[in-house]
Design a protein around this motif. Structure first.
Motif, mmCIF file in Angstrom:
data_model
loop_
_atom_site.group_PDB
_atom_site.id
_atom_site.type_symbol
_atom_site.label_atom_id
_atom_site.label_comp_id
_atom_site.label_asym_id
_atom_site.label_seq_id
_atom_site.Cartn_x
_atom_site.Cartn_y
_atom_site.Cartn_z
ATOM 1 N N THR A 6 0.806 -1.301 -0.018
ATOM 2 C CA THR A 6 0.116 0.124 0.149
ATOM 3 C C THR A 6 0.762 1.212 0.040
ATOM 4 N N ILE A 7 2.045 1.384 0.850
ATOM 5 C CA ILE A 7 2.967 2.334 0.917
ATOM 6 C C ILE A 7 3.261 2.586 -0.540
ATOM 7 N N TYR A 8 3.901 1.673 -1.267
ATOM 8 C CA TYR A 8 4.388 1.693 -2.835
ATOM 9 C C TYR A 8 3.152 2.175 -3.592
ATOM 10 N N SER A 9 1.911 1.676 -3.495
ATOM 11 C CA SER A 9 1.054 2.241 -4.462
ATOM 12 C C SER A 9 0.684 3.655 -4.148
ATOM 13 N N LYS A 10 0.799 4.194 -2.908
ATOM 14 C CA LYS A 10 0.556 5.623 -2.472
ATOM 15 C C LYS A 10 1.585 6.278 -2.947
ATOM 16 N N VAL A 11 2.539 5.851 -3.034
ATOM 17 C CA VAL A 11 4.082 6.610 -3.429
ATOM 18 C C VAL A 11 3.924 6.803 -4.956
ATOM 19 N N SER A 12 3.462 5.790 -5.670
ATOM 20 C CA SER A 12 3.326 5.831 -7.028
ATOM 21 C C SER A 12 1.989 6.880 -7.686
ATOM 22 N N ARG A 13 1.213 6.875 -6.617
ATOM 23 C CA ARG A 13 0.246 7.699 -6.961
ATOM 24 C C ARG A 13 0.371 9.334 -6.441
ATOM 25 N N LYS A 14 1.748 9.454 -5.710
ATOM 26 C CA LYS A 14 1.998 10.509 -4.860
ATOM 27 C C LYS A 14 1.120 11.189 -4.074
ATOM 28 N N GLU A 15 0.542 10.020 -3.141
ATOM 29 C CA GLU A 15 -0.260 10.461 -2.232
ATOM 30 C C GLU A 15 0.438 10.738 -1.047
ATOM 31 N N LEU A 16 1.548 10.160 -0.886
ATOM 32 C CA LEU A 16 2.244 10.225 0.389
ATOM 33 C C LEU A 16 3.597 11.025 0.247
ATOM 34 N N PRO A 17 4.013 11.882 0.995
ATOM 35 C CA PRO A 17 5.259 12.731 0.899
ATOM 36 C C PRO A 17 6.483 11.734 1.026
ATOM 37 N N PHE A 18 7.217 11.806 0.247
ATOM 38 C CA PHE A 18 8.416 10.887 0.428
ATOM 39 C C PHE A 18 9.826 11.577 -0.166
ATOM 40 N N MET A 19 10.864 10.879 -0.074
ATOM 41 C CA MET A 19 12.228 11.233 -0.903
ATOM 42 C C MET A 19 12.524 10.109 -1.271
ATOM 43 N N LYS A 20 13.706 10.122 -2.126
ATOM 44 C CA LYS A 20 14.338 9.082 -2.892
ATOM 45 C C LYS A 20 15.666 9.290 -3.240
ATOM 46 N N ARG A 21 16.402 8.610 -2.686
ATOM 47 C CA ARG A 21 17.885 8.487 -2.710
ATOM 48 C C ARG A 21 18.483 7.104 -3.029
ATOM 49 N N ASN A 22 19.403 7.364 -4.112
ATOM 50 C CA ASN A 22 19.827 5.831 -4.581
ATOM 51 C C ASN A 22 18.872 4.674 -4.551
ATOM 52 N N GLY A 23 17.837 5.030 -5.259
ATOM 53 C CA GLY A 23 16.845 3.980 -5.488
ATOM 54 C C GLY A 23 15.994 3.578 -4.104
#
Length: 120
Positions: free
Chosen positions: A60-77
């Motif tokens: 669910t977290i990955y799904s929300k990230v893909s829809r940009k529903e959750l604030p996240f940061m991405k570093r080195n994959g």
């Protein structure tokens, strides 16, 4: 170095100890004030920790990230989530119960003015 303390000397010895403890506490509190405070002790979570924190699955977290529903940061994959931003995200979804009841009443009243009937 250690003296033999008699029972009669005990109150005086305790008074000295209390005075020394008080002085040590004063020194420690002064030292504590001199320690620089960090501007931010922000905590970051990985996907698993975020899922546990929000009570969701990792999928669910990955799904929300893909829809940009959750604030996240991405570093080195890798994905990282700020605890404070997640708390803010949760608070955005907060519904004030009194407001929602008032909104529902207003909507019902406005529908009634339009000639709508309840229960039919």
């Amino acid at each position: 170095m250690l003296e033999s303390i008699t029972f009669e000397m005990l109150p005086h010895a305790v008074a000295i100890l209390l005075n020394e403890v008080s002085e040590l506490k004063g020194l420690l509190s002064q030292e504590k004030e001199n320690i620089p405070k960090h501007e931010s002790s922000e905590q970051f979570f990985n996907v698993r920790q975020t899922a546990n924190f929000l009570g969701l699955t990792s999928a669910t977290i990955y799904s929300k990230v893909s829809r940009k529903e959750l604030p996240f940061m991405k570093r080195n994959g890798r994905l990282y989530f700020s605890k404070q931003e997640l708390l803010d995200y949760l608070k955005e979804g907060k519904v004030n119960h009194q407001d929602s009841v008032s909104d529902e009443v207003d909507e019902l009243l406005s529908n009634n003015k339009k000639g709508l009937r309840y229960g039919k």
